[in-house]
Enzyme design. Structure first.
Site, PDB file in Angstrom:
ATOM      1  N   CYS A 109       0.835  -1.199   0.000  1.00 24.30           N
ATOM      2  CA  CYS A 109       0.000   0.000   0.000  1.00 24.30           C
ATOM      3  C   CYS A 109       0.876   1.258   0.000  1.00 24.30           C
ATOM      4  O   CYS A 109       1.727   1.421  -0.859  1.00 24.30           O
ATOM      5  CB  CYS A 109      -0.974  -0.052   1.176  1.00 24.30           C
ATOM      6  SG  CYS A 109      -2.415   1.016   0.995  1.00 24.30           S
ATOM      7  N   HIS A 110       0.715   2.131   0.995  1.00 22.43           N
ATOM      8  CA  HIS A 110       1.514   3.350   1.079  1.00 22.43           C
ATOM      9  C   HIS A 110       2.904   3.093   1.652  1.00 22.43           C
ATOM     10  O   HIS A 110       3.732   3.997   1.713  1.00 22.43           O
ATOM     11  CB  HIS A 110       0.786   4.410   1.919  1.00 22.43           C
ATOM     12  CG  HIS A 110      -0.378   5.012   1.210  1.00 22.43           C
ATOM     13  ND1 HIS A 110      -1.575   4.341   1.049  1.00 22.43           N
ATOM     14  CD2 HIS A 110      -0.545   6.223   0.614  1.00 22.43           C
ATOM     15  CE1 HIS A 110      -2.422   5.104   0.378  1.00 22.43           C
ATOM     16  NE2 HIS A 110      -1.831   6.253   0.111  1.00 22.43           N
TER      17      HIS A 110
END
Length: 179
Positions: A109-110
């Site tokens: 994800c991030h």
């Protein structure tokens, strides 16, 4: 009891305030299930960090005291945490050292923001949150919209629903490093 797949392996997972709960806990528990010793390292030892959804994680160690040579791989969970920790010089130097030694670097994800800021995603095929797609491309990476992408020692996934594929890929990369 029979030997486990990752007996003797040590894995570092970065933790900080507002980490994505599942993206830290699912890999941690899966790696431990396979026999690895997992260390959660944050900017303070023994601090209780809250995940985005309120689940706590207590850091085992201070990130500044971690050395790449003591680990077989590193995991960068997502959430809002990576935006802060991507500015920590020790996080960036650790990621560079893991890259230089060819050890597993897993980001979901991030979490990809941390390798981006470490300058190690140039010419690497990755995936990540669609929210950081432009950041990944601007860092020189080739982005693919898949549940998991493995490029050499890099393992990347997009979101919590990709965690089963992410964890399988981590185990495969760690096993391949041993041969």
């Amino acid at each position: 009891m029979a030997a486990k797949l990752l007996d003797g392996y040590r894995i570092l997972i970065i933790v900080g305030e507002d980490y994505e709960d599942l993206e830290l806990w699912y890999p941690k528990l899966r790696l431990e299930e396979a026999g690895a010793h997992v260390i959660l390292a944050g900017e303070e030892t023994g601090k209780k960090y809250s995940g985005k959804h309120g689940y706590p994680a207590v850091s085992d160690a201070h990130i500044d005291e971690m050395e790449e040579a003591d680990f077989h791989g590193i995991v960068c969970p997502g959430g809002w945490m990576p935006d802060k920790l991507r500015r920590n010089p020790k996080v960036l130097s650790l990621l560079k050292e893991f890259h230089e030694s060819g050890k597993m670097i897993a980001a979901i994800c991030h979490g990809g923001w941390m390798p981006i800021s470490a300058g190690i995603y140039g010419d690497v095929t990755v995936t990540g949150s669609p929210g950081i797609k432009d950041d990944l491309i601007n860092a020189g990476a080739k982005w693919e919209d898949k549940t998991v992408v493995v490029d050499r020692h890099f393992v990347c996934s997009r979101r919590p629903s990709d965690l089963p594929d992410f964890c399988i890929a981590m185990l495969e990369v760690l096993q391949a490093q041993a041969t």
